[in-house]
Design a protein around this motif. Structure first.
Motif, PDB file in Angstrom:
ATOM      1  N   ARG A 135      45.793  72.972  18.215  1.00 20.50           N
ATOM      2  CA  ARG A 135      45.119  72.938  16.907  1.00 20.50           C
ATOM      3  C   ARG A 135      45.701  74.036  16.005  1.00 20.50           C
ATOM      4  O   ARG A 135      45.918  73.837  14.811  1.00 20.50           O
ATOM      5  CB  ARG A 135      43.617  73.149  17.079  1.00 20.50           C
ATOM      6  CG  ARG A 135      42.856  72.877  15.792  1.00 20.50           C
ATOM      7  CD  ARG A 135      41.459  73.411  15.889  1.00 20.50           C
ATOM      8  NE  ARG A 135      40.609  72.625  16.767  1.00 20.50           N
ATOM      9  CZ  ARG A 135      39.754  71.688  16.339  1.00 20.50           C
ATOM     10  NH1 ARG A 135      39.682  71.386  15.066  1.00 20.50           N
ATOM     11  NH2 ARG A 135      38.973  71.057  17.185  1.00 20.50           N
ATOM     12  N   TYR A 136      45.990  75.206  16.579  1.00 15.85           N
ATOM     13  CA  TYR A 136      46.530  76.335  15.808  1.00 15.85           C
ATOM     14  C   TYR A 136      47.898  75.983  15.245  1.00 15.85           C
ATOM     15  O   TYR A 136      48.194  76.225  14.067  1.00 15.85           O
ATOM     16  CB  TYR A 136      46.625  77.560  16.717  1.00 15.85           C
ATOM     17  CG  TYR A 136      47.149  78.809  16.048  1.00 15.85           C
ATOM     18  CD1 TYR A 136      48.493  79.174  16.175  1.00 15.85           C
ATOM     19  CD2 TYR A 136      46.310  79.609  15.284  1.00 15.85           C
ATOM     20  CE1 TYR A 136      48.970  80.309  15.563  1.00 15.85           C
ATOM     21  CE2 TYR A 136      46.789  80.764  14.670  1.00 15.85           C
ATOM     22  CZ  TYR A 136      48.115  81.105  14.824  1.00 15.85           C
ATOM     23  OH  TYR A 136      48.599  82.220  14.214  1.00 15.85           O
ATOM     24  N   GLU A 137      48.733  75.384  16.078  1.00 18.92           N
ATOM     25  CA  GLU A 137      50.078  75.029  15.615  1.00 18.92           C
ATOM     26  C   GLU A 137      50.016  73.958  14.536  1.00 18.92           C
ATOM     27  O   GLU A 137      50.788  73.996  13.571  1.00 18.92           O
ATOM     28  CB  GLU A 137      50.937  74.586  16.808  1.00 18.92           C
ATOM     29  CG  GLU A 137      51.376  75.775  17.665  1.00 18.92           C
ATOM     30  CD  GLU A 137      51.996  75.366  18.988  1.00 18.92           C
ATOM     31  OE1 GLU A 137      52.121  74.146  19.236  1.00 18.92           O
ATOM     32  OE2 GLU A 137      52.338  76.263  19.779  1.00 18.92           O
ATOM     33  N   ALA A 138      49.064  73.046  14.672  1.00 21.48           N
ATOM     34  CA  ALA A 138      48.914  72.020  13.626  1.00 21.48           C
ATOM     35  C   ALA A 138      48.462  72.663  12.320  1.00 21.48           C
ATOM     36  O   ALA A 138      48.937  72.304  11.233  1.00 21.48           O
ATOM     37  CB  ALA A 138      47.907  70.965  14.084  1.00 21.48           C
ATOM     38  N   ALA A 139      47.557  73.646  12.428  1.00 21.88           N
ATOM     39  CA  ALA A 139      47.067  74.340  11.224  1.00 21.88           C
ATOM     40  C   ALA A 139      48.203  75.115  10.564  1.00 21.88           C
ATOM     41  O   ALA A 139      48.331  75.128   9.332  1.00 21.88           O
ATOM     42  CB  ALA A 139      45.930  75.280  11.583  1.00 21.88           C
ATOM     43  N   GLN A 140      49.041  75.770  11.364  1.00 26.63           N
ATOM     44  CA  GLN A 140      50.171  76.520  10.810  1.00 26.63           C
ATOM     45  C   GLN A 140      51.127  75.579  10.091  1.00 26.63           C
ATOM     46  O   GLN A 140      51.657  75.908   9.019  1.00 26.63           O
ATOM     47  CB  GLN A 140      50.923  77.258  11.925  1.00 26.63           C
ATOM     48  CG  GLN A 140      50.157  78.385  12.578  1.00 26.63           C
ATOM     49  CD  GLN A 140      50.082  79.619  11.693  1.00 26.63           C
ATOM     50  OE1 GLN A 140      49.292  79.669  10.769  1.00 26.63           O
ATOM     51  NE2 GLN A 140      50.889  80.603  11.980  1.00 26.63           N
ATOM     52  N   ALA A 141      51.348  74.415  10.684  1.00 26.53           N
ATOM     53  CA  ALA A 141      52.276  73.449  10.075  1.00 26.53           C
ATOM     54  C   ALA A 141      51.717  72.956   8.745  1.00 26.53           C
ATOM     55  O   ALA A 141      52.438  72.839   7.751  1.00 26.53           O
ATOM     56  CB  ALA A 141      52.518  72.283  11.030  1.00 26.53           C
TER      57      ALA A 141
END
Lengths: 205, 229
Positions: free
Chosen positions: B186-192
């Protein structure tokens, strides 16, 4: 606040200053604001403020506002868009720092019970090619965020960073602290840790 | 009540200072006696070893009883003193140095390893020692010049550690790993998603219209503090 007045009425060279607590008369016109002092350049609604500051370890929590390549050449000298968002680390109470966090609160923080605090674990540098770096355990304070210009002498980078896993949880905590909807994973981790809280740190009702 | 008397304490502290290669000036010795009293007070509900009346002086905590004892020690022969003709770093017109005549007093300073550590780390740097005394000791909090110090505020400050709870079960560890995996995704998706946000341009209008920040201040100031607060 620092209230300053000229040492001699006809000279800007030296000022006497008094360190006082802020009151309702500051930041506005008032009788005690006497002649302007050239080197202080304070307008009517401006004051000189003094902070008691302490050098601490701090964790970088945001870099999205740092400078983009080529920006510095165009930026006016008084505006440098290279601030990093940092959260300072406060220590635990000890004989050398009587003002640190106590054990019960530290234990609750270790179990992620407060959105404004995050645990910081000790670090002992063992890599022989690195300068010595020791970081004592403490508490990352999200309620003390600062926007810092990353250059010495105000800031010295250390050759260590939080793990990606820790950073994920820290950022999720920060976003919840800033009123975003908390992610369900963060809630699950907090619930899991809360169930493991030692009895001595339980709230007393 | 303390198990040792003030004379033994002073001789023990001098022995430790000599052991650590710290010049035994009167100012430094006075501060280590104070720290020894503080350390005792922290673990004995405010009771000091010496029972002296400490007050705030320009060079930190001072007790007149200390001068009386040091003079007595020299007179009775269990201390020696030498005055230096050049001014000491403490700003005194001449520094007085002390030494003990007989050994063995340090062995009676039980439970005071902390004070010995302070001598080792702070002993040879008087300004640093004074800053520590001013900023890290409870009786000096809100102290006013000339007033007697209150040791009842001293409290135990053994290094704090979080209280250990039970270890997680294997099931809890697996659950934590599974949650961490979802959190990372979820964090990586938010960063993207965040990276796709397009800010406004950094063009001439942007730079020309930014508010000016204040210029830095420099110059001399003399700070005045009220004696009464």
């Amino acid at each position: 606040m620092i209230e300053a007045e000229r040492e001699q009425a006809d000279s800007h060279e030296k000022a006497y200053a008094r360190y006082v607590a802020m009151n309702d008369d500051h930041f506005k016109r008032r009788p005690s604001k006497k002649y302007p002092i050239l080197n202080l350049r304070l307008a009517e609604t401006e004051e000189l403020v003094a902070f008691h500051a302490k050098r601490r370890p701090a964790v970088v929590v945001g870099t999205n506002a740092t400078s983009i390549d080529g920006l510095k050449e165009r930026a006016p000298s008084h505006h440098v868009e290279c601030r990093v968002v940092m959260a300072p680390v406060y220590g635990l109470r000890s004989d050398d720092d009587v003002s640190g966090f106590g054990s019960v609160l530290a234990t609750r923080i270790w179990h992620l019970m407060y959105r404004q605090f995050f645990p910081f674990f000790a670090w002992r540098e063992t890599r022989t090619h690195m300068p010595p770096a020791t970081l004592e355990r403490g508490v990352i304070r999200l309620d003390r965020l600062q926007f810092i210009n990353p250059s010495p002498p105000g800031l010295r980078l250390m050759p260590v960073k939080l793990s990606a896993e820790a950073m994920n949880i820290l950022h999720a905590t920060l976003w919840a602290y800033l009123h975003a909807e908390p992610w369900e994973e963060l809630v699950e981790i907090k619930d899991l840790l809360r169930s493991m809280l030692p009895k001595e740190a339980e709230p007393v009702h | 009540m303390s198990a040792i008397d003030s004379a033994t304490l002073v001789q023990g502290l001098i022995a430790w200072m000599r052991q650590e290669g710290v010049a035994v000036t009167r100012t430094r010795l006075m501060k280590f006696i104070y720290l020894a009293d503080l350390h005792h007070a922290r673990h004995h509900e405010g009771a000091t070893i010496t029972g002296w009346r400490w007050y705030v002086h320009s060079f930190g905590p001072m007790a007149n009883e200390a001068y009386v004892l040091l003079d007595r020690g020299v007179r009775e022969g269990w201390l020696t003193s030498n005055a230096s003709s050049s001014s000491g770093e403490e700003g005194e017109p001449s520094a007085i140095f002390y030494d003990i005549v007989t050994k063995g007093a340090a062995e009676q300073l039980h439970g005071m390893g902390k004070v010995h550590r302070w001598i080792k780390t702070l002993g040879d740097d008087t300004p640093r020692l004074l800053r520590f005394v001013y900023g890290n000791t409870e009786p000096m909090v809100d102290a006013k010049e000339g007033e007697y110090l209150d040791f009842s505020s001293a409290r135990p400050t053994d290094n704090v550690a979080p209280i250990h709870g039970r270890k997680p079960t294997r099931k809890e560890e697996k659950r934590f790993e599974e949650i961490s995996k979802r959190l990372r995704a979820r964090y990586e998706a938010a960063q993207a998603s965040n990276a796709k946000i397009v800010d406004g341009p950094r063009d001439d209008a942007y730079f020309n219209d930014l508010p000016a920040e204040g210029a830095s201040v420099n110059g001399d100031m003399i700070l005045l503090f009220d004696k009464e607060r």
